[in-house]
Each structure stands twice: as structure tokens, then as C-alpha cells.
Design a protein around this motif. Sequence first.
Motif, PDB file in Angstrom:
ATOM      1  N   UNK A  74      85.289 -24.673  43.082  1.00 40.05           N
ATOM      2  CA  UNK A  74      84.578 -23.733  44.218  1.00 40.05           C
ATOM      3  C   UNK A  74      83.538 -23.563  43.927  1.00 40.05           C
ATOM      4  N   UNK A  75      83.094 -23.691  45.253  1.00 33.67           N
ATOM      5  CA  UNK A  75      81.506 -23.728  44.785  1.00 33.67           C
ATOM      6  C   UNK A  75      80.501 -24.958  46.031  1.00 33.67           C
ATOM      7  N   UNK A  76      79.212 -24.646  45.077  1.00 32.37           N
ATOM      8  CA  UNK A  76      78.614 -25.712  46.163  1.00 32.37           C
ATOM      9  C   UNK A  76      78.715 -26.918  45.461  1.00 32.37           C
ATOM     10  N   UNK A  77      78.323 -27.779  45.948  1.00 33.94           N
ATOM     11  CA  UNK A  77      78.686 -29.433  44.907  1.00 33.94           C
ATOM     12  C   UNK A  77      77.748 -29.984  44.085  1.00 33.94           C
ATOM     13  N   UNK A 123      73.284 -13.520  41.099  1.00 31.52           N
ATOM     14  CA  UNK A 123      72.872 -14.646  40.581  1.00 31.52           C
ATOM     15  C   UNK A 123      72.489 -15.791  42.199  1.00 31.52           C
ATOM     16  N   UNK A 124      72.320 -16.464  41.018  1.00 36.08           N
ATOM     17  CA  UNK A 124      71.144 -17.932  41.548  1.00 36.08           C
ATOM     18  C   UNK A 124      72.214 -18.861  42.112  1.00 36.08           C
ATOM     19  N   UNK A 125      72.163 -19.334  43.603  1.00 36.43           N
ATOM     20  CA  UNK A 125      73.266 -19.713  44.196  1.00 36.43           C
ATOM     21  C   UNK A 125      73.064 -21.265  44.422  1.00 36.43           C
ATOM     22  N   UNK A 126      71.462 -21.573  43.941  1.00 34.55           N
ATOM     23  CA  UNK A 126      71.392 -23.289  43.777  1.00 34.55           C
ATOM     24  C   UNK A 126      69.894 -23.193  43.595  1.00 34.55           C
TER      25      UNK A 126
END
Length: 449
Positions: A117-120, A249-252
Motif C-alpha cells: 500500500x502506498x505510492x505507485x 518520512x519522505x513520501x516521494x
Amino acid sequence: MTESLADAIARAGGALPLLRNAQARPTIFPVTAEFSNWRSEQQSWRESVALLDQSHHMTDLFVSGSDALRLLRDVGVNSFASFPVDRAKQFIAVNHEGYLIGDAILFHLDDDVFDLVGHQMVIDWLQFHGETGGFDVTFERDGNSIVRAGDPKLYRYELQGPNALALMEKVTGAPVPDTKFFHMATFDLDGVVVRSLRHGMAGQPGFELFGPWSEGDRVRDALLRAGEDFDLVRVGAKAYSSANLESAWVPSPMPAIFSGRDTERYRAWLPATSAGSLAGSLASDRLEDYYVTPYDLGYGRSVAFDHDFIGRAALEELAADPPRQKVTLVWNADDVAAAQRSLLEPGLPAKYIDFPKARYGLYQVDRVLVDGRDVGISHDAGYITNEHVFASLASVESASAAPGTEVVVVWGEAPNSRKPAVEPHRQVEIRATVEPAPYSRFARESYRR
């Protein structure tokens, strides 16, 4: 026929021109922007309890089959020596050169059944290797609400804050079992079975509740009713998008898919719509300058050399002496105010700094300087109400990572790109001070307790 990323890069004359001028908008959270106001909503996860709806902005990739665990082990840097059902972990993958592809949360739902689950970015990478590597696996993909037709497969709600535990006990009518960090438990909530992951998204006590979409309204309404006694606050997209600044947290980060060994096949497989967009003041012609390693983002504790995986040899070399560290940069208040004030003055202004999150591309990469020399890159930037600071998460050279170090963040693009979120502007230098990541002392000391 859907255009591949490889074809889009060729059409644009290179990966960097494609990303710099991409017409895709920055990350979109397709939920209500504010239920009250984002400042009060930010405060709720520190002072009472926040309810965040995670059902719509993330992708779920359900992975099942006899080779599911082998695929995860071959692609992920994590150890899978002990990963039973009802556990979760931050799944991390790198390319052959050790540069980060991305990360997401991996749930072990049942025997040989997992949900990533998360960014693609890392989800695409895992699915590619599963489909092309001869694995006996089955994928079921549930995209986010921007790309999906119809309802999500699962609802997913987050409870965060000092009152979260008491709220859970009231709404379930029973003591909450002592569940360890990133372990799962099952509850009866208003007559339906709910699964819960124990963690703290913003560095506060928290529970991530999930189950079939058809039961989501019932669960949410029960939480809202019980939450009246605990000052529950519904949190919208604006505040939610900034929560990562507190947990660090660095998301992308920019995925290392645009160069490197064996990435040509991947770019030919990946749709161009998954390319993303690049923003920020870094203007190097070298793709690797935009990449990060797991060590740059503080993920070294998750790298396990107890199995073979893509990028292992490269990470073994890095592990002995990682060149960068993750830090928080607290931006100088006068410089931030001066940049915003330039919009009210004659002449070309600085790049607009949005609040609470200032990212204007999916991959935000700004230069960090010490005495005019590049020492790292700044990622997500935004305002933290609970700390009264504007800050960014950054990866900087170890020699410049000590708390109190004075640095400069270069804000804005030169030349300006053609992204929709970019208006005519000039670059400015904003002084900043290096601080620990997470910046919040509570998050640093209590996140995994």
C-alpha cells in the motif's frame, strides 16, 4: 495504445526535460481539503485525536501465490526471516546501483497473501518483476480514487493522537490488546470485524483500521459518535499531506528508474502516466544527482544482507560509510516572510511558498548549500503548526548533518519550467538550520514505543 515511459522520454528528448515540464499535477489527495482548518487539524494529532481518511489517495497491490514471498524477498531490501501473518513492514526497493526506487507499507494478510500500500513507484517496480521474472504470483491492483473506476476495495482510516487508545477502547467496548509496533490485531467494532495496524503516522500513538469498503461508512460513523467524548477532529487533505514532516518520512523521492542496469525494459513496460514530475532548484544534467539511497533517508536499519536482492552488492559498499544523512531543515522565518512578501512588491517575485505543504512537483529536489557549495538536497517542505516552524526534510553530507549547522536552501527554478504549478518567478536563497529528523522530540523518542 498507451504510450510507454520509454517512448515519452524519447519524444521529450530525455528524462529530465520530460519530468521538468510534465503536465501532471503534484500529489493529489482526493478527499475534503479542510473539515475545519488545517492548523487546528494539525494540532489534533498532538493534543487530542485525529481521524484521517486514507481510503482514496493510495494504491493497493494484492500479491498472492506460492512465489509471493520469494518475489518480495528478491526485490526488497528488508529481511523476511520472520514475517508471519498479521505483521506489516515498510517495504523498500532499490535498483542495481543501490538507488532508491521507493517504499510502501506491506501487510501480511494471510498465508501467501500480501497487500502493498502506498505510492505507485515501488508498487509498479514489484509488479514488473513479478510479471516478467517467472514467479508464480497473482496481482490484484486497486488504484487510487483518481484513476480507479468505482469504489475502493477497502476503507482505511487512521486514528492518531494521545486520545486514540481511549477512543478505541470505548468504540470496541473492550481493552485494546498490547499490540507491538507494526503488528496487527482484529476488533469487533459496531458489529463488524475490523483489522488494525498499530503504528504512529505523525509520531503519535495511532491505529490504522481497514476492512471491506461496504462497511466503511458504518465504521467511520461509529468512530465519530464515540469520538465526541475525546475531542476527535476530522483531518482533511491539507493537514494530512503535511503529517510526514513531523514523522520525517519522505513520501516521494525521485525513483531511480531513469538510468541504471536493466531499467530499459522497465521503462518500456511502464506507462508514461506513471512518470511523475520533477520540481526544485537542482538543475544537474546527471540523473543520479536526483536519486537517493536508503541510507540518505534513514532506512539503513531496514537493509538486511541475509538474502540476495536487487542492489545488494551496491548497498554493501555503501553500508560501511553512508555519505549522507536525513535531517530536518528549519527555515529562517525572516527569509520565508521575505519570499512571501515579494508577491506584494513590484518586480518578479520569488516562487510562491504554499502552506502547509510547499511541494509543486511529485519529486521535490532543492539545492542545499554551505558556503556556496552543494552539500545535499531538500525534499518535502511545509509548515508545522505544532512546532511553529517552516521546515523541510533533507539528505545532506554527514559533515554538514550536525544539529545547529547553518545551511542555505535555494528555492525556485532557473529557468522556470512549464509545469502547471509553476508561475514566473526568481530563485531566492533561504537560510536554514539543521535539526534532527524527526524534529519533534516526542516523535524521535516515542514513535516505535
